[in-house]
Write an enzyme that holds these catalytic residues in place. Structure first.
Site, PDB file in Angstrom:
ATOM      1  CE  LYS A  74     -17.069  16.167 -15.338  1.00 29.89           C
ATOM      2  NZ  LYS A  74     -17.067  17.628 -15.097  1.00 29.89           N
ATOM      3  CB  SER A 149     -18.365  19.162 -18.447  1.00 29.95           C
ATOM      4  OG  SER A 149     -17.717  19.227 -17.192  1.00 29.95           O
ATOM      5  CB  SER A 173     -18.520  21.414 -15.123  1.00 26.69           C
ATOM      6  OG  SER A 173     -18.174  21.882 -16.399  1.00 26.69           O
TER       7      SER A 173
END
Lengths: 482, 472
Positions: A74, A149, A173
């Protein structure tokens, strides 16, 4: 085109050991697929270095099961010499000078970093749409959100563009996009994995965790990244388990709580039906399931808005354009330098959250909101402690629903918080929790279930998760063009 | 009558090996931006670390200031934007200062007074801004350097008390070995809060904060100026607004920097990146026991030993000499030792611009010298002569005494022989002595010294001379 990335890690490890394939085959397949896709799952690819690394590994002994396995990271996890943007215009040109602790550990195991995945800007969002680099699409239906996210981390694993990925979870997330994309995503206990090198959103809630195709691989990746770190004083000294150790054990007499909060009217009916199918399955196999009430869970959203956004407003103060990151061309003094750099480079969601966060910490508000929130948070934590005196797990849906249309919540700042209704309490209490796929909606979109365990009981989560996974044996590959 | 109320805030840099929240070097020297890592620069993803040495130094200072200790303490974030503040917040201690409610005893004109300490807490320094014609440059060597902030209660009533407090505090921190406390280099910084109110009333006047005071004497000057300025305003019925002023040493006055806005909002909240720190009773007591002897006690001890005020002041101001004396204190006559150290030794060090440990003078040599002096083996004049050699060479005192033929004649019969030889040659002087002319003694002593080439012990010779004279 080859299809190695659809296989599981154990198979790939065998092929690598036999010499049937080389790490380079995996890397090539990954980039071939990524370049063909238009999911928007990646912000920055690490192609040149990944190929170089794969070639280097040809001369090395295969010393662990994750050797040569492609992984996506990420983009709020810093990677030395590899651009790290947190999906923000602010860090568009930011190339870190150090590796996050989790990245160091991954490199030590000779895994190959494929690239940096798309996400909501600074991890603020639950749809993947707030990214400066554009939205990520759901691999099951390109018109749907992938969740956020950690949108790109979940989408890339779901679409088999990589074998594993790392996400971060502040209010859901990792788990929310995992449930929307049909992947297995774990948020470890707060303090189990080092946050050093994670671009902070809310320091007291953030955790890094693995997103994978299946439970076993998730446990393997946690084995690599877990542990105390003297660069992060909030990590725990507690010894690290072998997280695969309970996989395959039966579930007889395990006591499982199903909170009424998780099965309320606001939860989608199809989701509830699927969860109830699982509770039935578990009961049939000897587990004991009881419906309970857990006090204070209903304060999850306001708690999040106060604590997470308060901390965020402070954590994001360092982006001032002076030492790194975006600097406005348009300034005449230090105040306009700050104002213009920040106004021009932060997206709307980030700005909104900084403003709310600044407000709750300002003057008397700190007492009215922030301090009170800390007290309620503590009460919530205590009520979880009480539940875990009696139960081994809490289960329920991961989310109120499954993936919805892109754009639905773009203009509704409040509504997107409500996606995290069921995931936030876990972060508030610092508990470990996993989302696993348990079925599909009528529209063929994955539905995720939440398994929450007491602090540092990740290995038990994997035990229950793998049991369910085995029984269901779902086809979780979204396949070709939909 | 209007009376002043003064409170003082001191920031002192701790001289730990590494910075407060990272392991980069805590040093002031070298090139700009060399003692810097990603934590000091506030890079994305970095987290602060706890430096035990810093906590321990602050604990020492808190205990020496007679403070109560917060056994469970945490750090807080003070949020504000400024280019010298890399994270956009300073890590400090707002809620749980390591020490609170203490005091430091000072002495003004022979009267003792306890200056109340409101709090002492740990925080990090900002980086240093250097303003040039082409813009502002930032030097991050100082970013994250550990500081202790020490805040007095508003209980200081005069500039001279303020001076005495600062001098005592400076000495104390120096002797605790936690800070260099050099105001000229910025390792100690002062701010004073001054207000005036009518004597006998409880309500304090409006507070003016004075910043950027570069020396202890300027603290007194700035407070003095501020008292007079505020008096004028009050007497002319001009309202005093809460403001921050700075001291200008060219004009010896204070100059307005900014009027305080209603309640600066620093959005304090507990630093979530660091856990609570727990100080155990055992740790506190061990630290308390290990505290060195502090200047206050030393002064008392030296005074009782009979040292002069000048010598005491000189010793306290020169910590290495003072510590040197402490090491030999019980082995020698401390007054003699102090005199030699603050006299010949200090002037040698100053003249050659060296420190004591750069010379060849060792504790054992110094003790040997002092004992030789006390046993009358050498005279104090000879001791003075030897000090220079002892500082420059590795030779022992004994060797030097022998080499230089310095050994005194202390054998009484030998001295008597010399005396009688001199007396035989100076019949006139004997006559003068008998007639009560004192200068005869002086003359004869001179002759005796000449005869012995200065080696005869003067006091012994003098008493023997009188007895021999009386025999005649």
């Amino acid at each position: 085109m080859t299809n190695y990335l659809e296989k599981n890690v154990t198979e790939i490890n065998k092929l690598l050991r036999e010499g049937t394939i080389k790490p380079l085959d995996l890397v090539n397949e990954a980039f071939e697929k990524i370049e063909k896709e238009d999911l928007g799952a990646f912000i920055t690819l690490n192609k040149e270095n990944a190929i170089k690394k794969a070639k280097e590994l040809e001369n090395k002994e295969i010393d662990n099961i994750l050797f040569g396995i492609p992984i996506a990271i990420k983009d709020n996890i810093v990677t030395k010499d590899l651009r790290t943007t947190a999906a923000s215009h602010m860090l568009d040109d930011f190339v870190p000078i150090y590796d996050a602790t989790v990245v160091k550990k991954i490199k030590e195991k000779n895994m190959i970093i494929i690239g940096k995945t798309n996400m909501d800007e600074f991890a603020m969002g639950s749809t993947g749409e707030t990214s400066y680099y554009g939205e990520t699409k759901n691999p099951w239906d390109n018109t749907k959100v992938p969740g956020g996210s950690s949108s790109g981390s979940a989408a890339s694993v779901s679409k088999r563009l990589t074998m594993l990925s790392l996400g971060t979870d502040t209010g859901g997330s990792i788990r929310q996009p995992s449930s929307f994309c049909g992947t297995v995503g774990l948020k470890p206990t707060y303090g189990r994995v080092s946050r050093y090198g994670i671009i902070s959103f809310a320091s007291s809630l953030d955790q890094v965790g693995p997103i994978t195709k299946n439970v076993y691989e998730n446990a393997l990746l946690l084995n690599v990244i877990a542990g105390s770190d003297d660069m992060d004083y909030t990590t725990s000294d507690k010894e690290v388990d072998d997280y695969t150790s309970l996989i395959g054990k039966d579930i007889k007499n395990l006591k499982i709580a199903l909170p009424n909060y998780y099965m309320s009217d606001v939860i989608n009916e199809e989701v509830k039906e699927n969860v109830l199918k699982i509770t039935k399955l578990l009961e049939e196999n000897g587990a004991i399931i009881e419906k309970i009430d857990i006090p204070y869970l209903e304060y999850a959203i306001p708690l999040y808005q106060t604590i997470a956004l308060g901390e965020a407003s402070s954590n994001l103060a360092r982006y001032d354009g002076i030492r790194y990151g975006y600097l406005s061309k348009n300034y005449s003094d230090i105040d306009s330098l700050y104002k213009n750099s920040r106004s021009e480079a932060f997206g709307n969601e980030v700005k909104r959250r900084i403003m709310i966060g600044s407000y709750v910490l300002s003057g008397k508000n700190a007492h009215i909101y922030y301090e009170k929130a800390l007290k309620v948070r503590n009460a919530m934590k205590k009520s979880f402690e009480k539940v875990f005196e009696k139960y081994d797990f809490i289960i329920g849906p991961t989310n109120t629903s499954y993936a919805y249309d892109l754009g639905t919540k773009k203009d509704d700042a409040l509504k997107s918080f409500y996606d995290d209704l069921l995931t936030i309490p876990v972060n508030m209490a610092g508990l470990p929790a996993m989302s696993i796929p348990i079925g599909f909606s009528k529209s063929n979109l994955p539905i995720g279930m939440h398994i929450i365990a007491p602090w540092f009981e990740e290995k038990n989560i994997y035990r229950l998760g793998s049991f369910i996974e085995d029984k269901l044996n779902l086809d979780l590959n979204p396949g070709g063009e939909k | 009558m209007l009376v002043p109320t003064i409170g003082i805030e001191v920031h002192a840099e701790l001289k730990s090996k590494t910075k407060a929240f990272s392991n980069s070097k805590n040093a002031y020297d070298n090139y700009p931006n060399v003692n810097v890592n990603e934590i000091d620069l506030g890079y994305p993803g970095t987290l602060p670390r706890i430096n035990k040495e810093v906590v321990n130094m602050a604990l020492k200072a808190a205990l020496a200031l007679n403070c109560k200790i917060n056994k469970k303490m945490h750090f807080d974030r003070k949020n504000y934007f400024y280019p010298d503040l890399p994270k956009g917040y300073q890590i400090t201690q707002a809620d749980t200062p390591i020490g609170y409610d203490g005091y430091l005893e000072i002495e003004v004109n022979g009267n003792k007074k306890k200056i109340g300490i409101e709090r002492i807490h740990i925080e990090e320094d900002t980086c240093k801004s250097i303003h040039t014609m082409d813009g502002t440059l930032l030097n991050f060597n100082r970013a994250g350097v550990p500081l202790i902030e020490i805040v007095t209660k508003p209980c200081i009533t005069s500039p001279i008390e303020a001076t005495s407090y600062l001098e005592s505090l400076r000495e104390m921190l120096l002797y605790l070995d936690v800070s260099d406390v050099k105001m000229e280099e910025g390792s100690m910084r002062c701010e004073a809060n001054v207000s005036l109110h009518e004597e006998g009333t409880d309500k304090l006047g409006t507070k003016i904060e004075i910043k950027n005071i570069g020396s202890i004497s300027n603290v007194a000057a700035s407070i003095n100026y501020e008292i007079n300025r505020q008096k004028d305003l009050i007497e002319n019925n001009i309202e005093i607004k809460e403001e921050t002023r700075r001291f200008d040493d060219k004009t010896s006055s204070t100059i307005l920097m900014r009027v305080k806005e209603t309640g600066n909002d620093y959005r304090y909240f507990p630093e979530p990146d660091l856990p609570y720190i727990y100080l155990t009773d055992e740790q506190i007591e061990t630290t308390r026991k290990k505290l060195p002897v502090l200047p206050q006690e030393l002064k008392e001890k030296y005074k009782n030993a009979g040292m002069s005020d000048v010598t005491i002041k000189s010793l306290i101001n020169n910590k290495t000499l003072c510590m040197f004396l402490e090491n030999v204190y019980d082995k020698i006559n401390p007054v003699n030792g102090a005199n030699i150290l603050t006299g010949d030794v200090l002037s040698y060090l100053n003249k050659n611009d060296v420190s004591l440990n750069e010379t060849h003078l060792t504790i054992s040599k110094f003790v040997e010298l002092l004992i030789s002096l006390e046993k009358n083996i050498i005279s104090s004049k000879q001791a003075k002569e030897l000090i220079k050699d002892l500082m420059e060479n590795d030779e022992t005192v004994n060797n030097l005494i022998n080499k230089k033929g310095m050994i005194q004649i202390t054998d009484e019969s030998q001295i008597k022989e010399m005396i009688n030889k001199v007396l035989d040659q100076n019949e006139e002087s004997i006559k003068d002595y008998k007639e009560g002319k004192d200068r005869a003694i002086k003359f004869l002593m001179g002759q005796i010294m000449k005869e012995s080439k200065g080696k005869v012990n003067p006091s012994l010779a003098s008493s023997l001379l009188i007895s021999e004279l009386n025999k005649r």
